[in-house]
Design a protein around this motif. Structure first.
Motif, PDB file in Angstrom:
ATOM      1  N   HIS A  75       0.892  -1.123   0.008  1.00  0.00           N
ATOM      2  CA  HIS A  75      -0.029  -0.122  -0.072  1.00  0.00           C
ATOM      3  C   HIS A  75       0.771   1.375  -0.081  1.00  0.00           C
ATOM      4  CE1 HIS A  75      -3.655  -2.530   0.432  1.00  0.00           C
ATOM      5  NE2 HIS A  75      -3.176  -2.921   1.426  1.00  0.00           N
ATOM      6  N   GLY A  76       2.089   1.214  -0.417  1.00  0.00           N
ATOM      7  CA  GLY A  76       2.886   2.316  -0.473  1.00  0.00           C
ATOM      8  C   GLY A  76       3.836   2.576   0.614  1.00  0.00           C
ATOM      9  N   LYS A  77       3.527   1.837   1.595  1.00  0.00           N
ATOM     10  CA  LYS A  77       4.627   2.390   2.823  1.00  0.00           C
ATOM     11  C   LYS A  77       5.994   1.900   2.682  1.00  0.00           C
ATOM     12  CE  LYS A  77       5.206   1.289   7.927  1.00  0.00           C
ATOM     13  NZ  LYS A  77       5.403   2.528   8.063  1.00  0.00           N
ATOM     14  N   PRO A  78       7.062   2.818   2.919  1.00  0.00           N
ATOM     15  CA  PRO A  78       8.135   2.595   2.557  1.00  0.00           C
ATOM     16  C   PRO A  78       8.878   1.915   3.705  1.00  0.00           C
ATOM     17  CG  PRO A  78       7.990   4.867   3.004  1.00  0.00           C
ATOM     18  CD  PRO A  78       6.645   4.127   2.984  1.00  0.00           C
ATOM     19  N   THR A  79       9.940   1.062   3.161  1.00  0.00           N
ATOM     20  CA  THR A  79      10.842   0.537   4.197  1.00  0.00           C
ATOM     21  C   THR A  79      12.309   0.458   3.604  1.00  0.00           C
ATOM     22  OG1 THR A  79       9.330  -1.396   4.646  1.00  0.00           O
ATOM     23  CG2 THR A  79      11.589  -1.762   5.234  1.00  0.00           C
ATOM     24  N   LEU A  80      12.941   1.007   4.686  1.00  0.00           N
ATOM     25  CA  LEU A  80      14.484   1.354   4.164  1.00  0.00           C
ATOM     26  C   LEU A  80      15.145  -0.093   3.975  1.00  0.00           C
ATOM     27  CD1 LEU A  80      16.666   3.534   4.162  1.00  0.00           C
ATOM     28  CD2 LEU A  80      17.250   3.146   6.448  1.00  0.00           C
ATOM     29  N   THR A  81      15.866  -0.239   2.789  1.00  0.00           N
ATOM     30  CA  THR A  81      16.434  -1.435   2.293  1.00  0.00           C
ATOM     31  C   THR A  81      17.987  -1.238   2.488  1.00  0.00           C
ATOM     32  OG1 THR A  81      16.042  -1.219   0.035  1.00  0.00           O
ATOM     33  CG2 THR A  81      14.414  -2.341   1.190  1.00  0.00           C
ATOM     34  N   HIS A  82      18.495  -0.155   2.250  1.00  0.00           N
ATOM     35  CA  HIS A  82      19.934  -0.252   2.250  1.00  0.00           C
ATOM     36  C   HIS A  82      20.230   1.363   3.214  1.00  0.00           C
ATOM     37  CE1 HIS A  82      24.009  -0.609   1.155  1.00  0.00           C
ATOM     38  NE2 HIS A  82      24.181   0.737   0.885  1.00  0.00           N
ATOM     39  N   PRO A  83      21.158   1.015   4.108  1.00  0.00           N
ATOM     40  CA  PRO A  83      21.633   0.107   4.707  1.00  0.00           C
ATOM     41  C   PRO A  83      20.374  -0.903   5.303  1.00  0.00           C
ATOM     42  CG  PRO A  83      22.184   1.885   5.968  1.00  0.00           C
ATOM     43  CD  PRO A  83      21.450   2.159   4.926  1.00  0.00           C
ATOM     44  N   PRO A  84      20.692  -2.318   5.320  1.00  0.00           N
ATOM     45  CA  PRO A  84      19.698  -2.958   6.122  1.00  0.00           C
ATOM     46  C   PRO A  84      19.878  -2.866   7.642  1.00  0.00           C
ATOM     47  CG  PRO A  84      21.614  -4.306   5.523  1.00  0.00           C
ATOM     48  CD  PRO A  84      21.832  -3.012   4.849  1.00  0.00           C
ATOM     49  N   GLY A  85      18.694  -2.966   8.050  1.00  0.00           N
ATOM     50  CA  GLY A  85      18.557  -2.841   9.719  1.00  0.00           C
ATOM     51  C   GLY A  85      18.541  -1.343  10.125  1.00  0.00           C
ATOM     52  N   GLY A  86      18.185  -0.450   9.132  1.00  0.00           N
ATOM     53  CA  GLY A  86      18.088   0.802   9.603  1.00  0.00           C
ATOM     54  C   GLY A  86      16.692   1.080  10.179  1.00  0.00           C
ATOM     55  N   PRO A  87      16.538   2.310  10.596  1.00  0.00           N
ATOM     56  CA  PRO A  87      15.389   2.862  11.367  1.00  0.00           C
ATOM     57  C   PRO A  87      14.142   2.708  10.488  1.00  0.00           C
ATOM     58  CG  PRO A  87      16.991   4.852  10.630  1.00  0.00           C
ATOM     59  CD  PRO A  87      17.450   3.731  10.288  1.00  0.00           C
ATOM     60  N   GLN A  88      13.122   2.706  11.236  1.00  0.00           N
ATOM     61  CA  GLN A  88      11.462   2.824  10.663  1.00  0.00           C
ATOM     62  C   GLN A  88      11.639   4.395  10.346  1.00  0.00           C
ATOM     63  OE1 GLN A  88       9.513   0.461   9.742  1.00  0.00           O
ATOM     64  NE2 GLN A  88      11.043  -0.992  10.117  1.00  0.00           N
ATOM     65  N   THR A  89      10.897   4.611   8.996  1.00  0.00           N
ATOM     66  CA  THR A  89      10.588   5.922   8.824  1.00  0.00           C
ATOM     67  C   THR A  89       9.192   6.266   8.344  1.00  0.00           C
ATOM     68  OG1 THR A  89      11.645   5.718   6.376  1.00  0.00           O
ATOM     69  CG2 THR A  89      13.049   6.179   8.272  1.00  0.00           C
ATOM     70  N   SER A  90       8.794   7.531   8.314  1.00  0.00           N
ATOM     71  CA  SER A  90       7.551   7.910   7.796  1.00  0.00           C
ATOM     72  C   SER A  90       7.645   9.259   7.376  1.00  0.00           C
ATOM     73  CB  SER A  90       6.213   7.810   8.692  1.00  0.00           C
ATOM     74  OG  SER A  90       5.279   7.942   8.016  1.00  0.00           O
ATOM     75  N   LEU A  91       6.848   9.753   6.193  1.00  0.00           N
ATOM     76  CA  LEU A  91       6.789  11.138   5.872  1.00  0.00           C
ATOM     77  C   LEU A  91       5.403  11.608   5.520  1.00  0.00           C
ATOM     78  CD1 LEU A  91       6.858  12.031   2.680  1.00  0.00           C
ATOM     79  CD2 LEU A  91       9.268  11.327   3.088  1.00  0.00           C
ATOM     80  N   SER A  92       5.153  12.896   5.711  1.00  0.00           N
ATOM     81  CA  SER A  92       3.729  13.382   5.473  1.00  0.00           C
ATOM     82  C   SER A  92       3.876  14.854   5.016  1.00  0.00           C
ATOM     83  CB  SER A  92       2.847  13.101   6.430  1.00  0.00           C
ATOM     84  OG  SER A  92       1.397  13.721   6.369  1.00  0.00           O
ATOM     85  N   TYR A  93       3.105  15.402   4.154  1.00  0.00           N
ATOM     86  CA  TYR A  93       2.997  17.022   4.011  1.00  0.00           C
ATOM     87  C   TYR A  93       1.485  17.281   3.850  1.00  0.00           C
ATOM     88  CZ  TYR A  93       4.334  14.033  -0.348  1.00  0.00           C
ATOM     89  OH  TYR A  93       4.541  13.001  -1.277  1.00  0.00           O
ATOM     90  N   SER A  94       1.632  18.512   4.289  1.00  0.00           N
ATOM     91  CA  SER A  94       0.243  19.270   4.126  1.00  0.00           C
ATOM     92  C   SER A  94       0.545  20.835   3.745  1.00  0.00           C
ATOM     93  CB  SER A  94      -0.450  19.065   5.426  1.00  0.00           C
ATOM     94  OG  SER A  94      -1.780  19.731   5.252  1.00  0.00           O
ATOM     95  N   ASP A  95      -0.149  21.447   2.856  1.00  0.00           N
ATOM     96  CA  ASP A  95       0.265  22.657   2.581  1.00  0.00           C
ATOM     97  C   ASP A  95       1.694  22.866   2.494  1.00  0.00           C
ATOM     98  OD1 ASP A  95      -0.711  25.303   2.003  1.00  0.00           O
ATOM     99  OD2 ASP A  95      -0.670  26.052   4.155  1.00  0.00           O
ATOM    100  N   ASP A  96       2.357  23.824   2.977  1.00  0.00           N
ATOM    101  CA  ASP A  96       3.712  23.929   2.547  1.00  0.00           C
ATOM    102  C   ASP A  96       4.633  23.370   3.890  1.00  0.00           C
ATOM    103  OD1 ASP A  96       3.094  25.627   4.725  1.00  0.00           O
ATOM    104  OD2 ASP A  96       4.193  27.571   3.799  1.00  0.00           O
ATOM    105  N   LEU A  97       4.139  22.656   4.603  1.00  0.00           N
ATOM    106  CA  LEU A  97       5.106  21.882   5.598  1.00  0.00           C
ATOM    107  C   LEU A  97       5.144  20.223   5.306  1.00  0.00           C
ATOM    108  CD1 LEU A  97       4.208  23.608   9.082  1.00  0.00           C
ATOM    109  CD2 LEU A  97       6.112  23.963   7.452  1.00  0.00           C
ATOM    110  N   VAL A  98       6.214  19.674   5.732  1.00  0.00           N
ATOM    111  CA  VAL A  98       6.389  18.347   5.552  1.00  0.00           C
ATOM    112  C   VAL A  98       6.710  17.799   6.944  1.00  0.00           C
ATOM    113  CG1 VAL A  98       8.717  18.400   4.962  1.00  0.00           C
ATOM    114  CG2 VAL A  98       7.779  16.484   4.694  1.00  0.00           C
ATOM    115  N   ALA A  99       6.394  16.680   7.665  1.00  0.00           N
ATOM    116  CA  ALA A  99       6.691  16.125   8.723  1.00  0.00           C
ATOM    117  C   ALA A  99       7.366  14.599   8.361  1.00  0.00           C
ATOM    118  CB  ALA A  99       5.469  15.593   9.640  1.00  0.00           C
TER     119      ALA A  99
END
Length: 224
Positions: A75-99
């Motif tokens: 469903h589009g959720k990204p998983t860091l593959t390189h380097p392996p074993g890295g942290p879980q991440t997520s991002l989102s944007y609305s208007d002119d800000l990104v989290a």
């Protein structure tokens, strides 16, 4: 020791030279996705968001940001593959800000929302949310409060769904107002969701898989 997640709130309004630096970090897939966006402002926002994610994760891992790679799930959720074993991440944007959220081993989801002028939050809540949440939105004493309540609930739902790796639309009726531990996913699992203080009328929420408490640190801009 408690788990921790770090959240950066970054403006997507940058100088042309900064935009070019972000673009240079993107991989072939990210550049193609950006190019497919019709509006220049939307393309720039995508470029800054994904460039910022690369910069922040690269800094955390001491890896050149252009060498990082992600794989998008069902469903589009990204998983860091390189380097392996890295942290879980997520991002989102609305208007002119990104989290941008960078966590540890637990799946993470972040969402940022800004009330959209012209939308009727009461009608939307009655259409999509659980009845108790729709009443909560409608009971706001003024238009600004109603819009803020709607944005808060939407951000919490989307953060949980992102952490679960699912799609938002089938889960809009997911109740997130009763407490911070929410069951979501297929198969269903528990997730802890937290509201993140953000100025400027935005609402931000972050969720991690599991019910264990965690610490949240927030920074504004890429230097925090």
């Amino acid at each position: 020791m408690r788990d921790a997640v770090r959240i950066w709130i970054v403006s997507t309004r940058v100088r042309p030279d900064e935009l070019a630096r972000h673009q240079a970090l993107l991989d072939v897939d990210e550049r193609a996705r950006a190019a497919a966006l019709a509006q220049p402002a939307t393309r720039d926002r995508f470029t800054v968001a994904h460039g910022a994610l690369r910069l922040l994760v690269g800094r955390a891992l001491d890896v050149p940001p252009e060498r990082l790679s992600w794989r998008r799930g069902r469903h589009g959720k990204p998983t860091l593959t390189h380097p392996p074993g890295g942290p879980q991440t997520s991002l989102s944007y609305s208007d002119d800000l990104v989290a941008v959220a960078v966590g540890g081993d637990r799946a993470v989801g972040v969402d940022i929302q800004h009330p959209t002028p012209g939308l009727d939050p009461v009608a939307l809540a009655h259409r999509f949310f659980a009845a108790e949440e729709a009443r909560q939105v409608a009971s706001g004493p003024d238009a600004a409060t109603r819009a803020d309540r709607f944005a808060r609930l939407w951000a919490r739902k989307e953060a949980v769904v992102k952490a679960a790796g699912g799609r938002l639309w089938p889960h809009l009726a997911l109740p997130v107002h009763r407490g911070d531990v929410v069951r979501c996913g297929d198969p269903a699992g528990v997730h802890r969701v937290t509201d993140v203080a953000t100025p400027g009328g935005y609402r931000v929420a972050v969720a991690l898989a599991g019910d264990a408490p965690y610490d949240v640190a927030t920074a504004h801009g890429l230097t925090g």
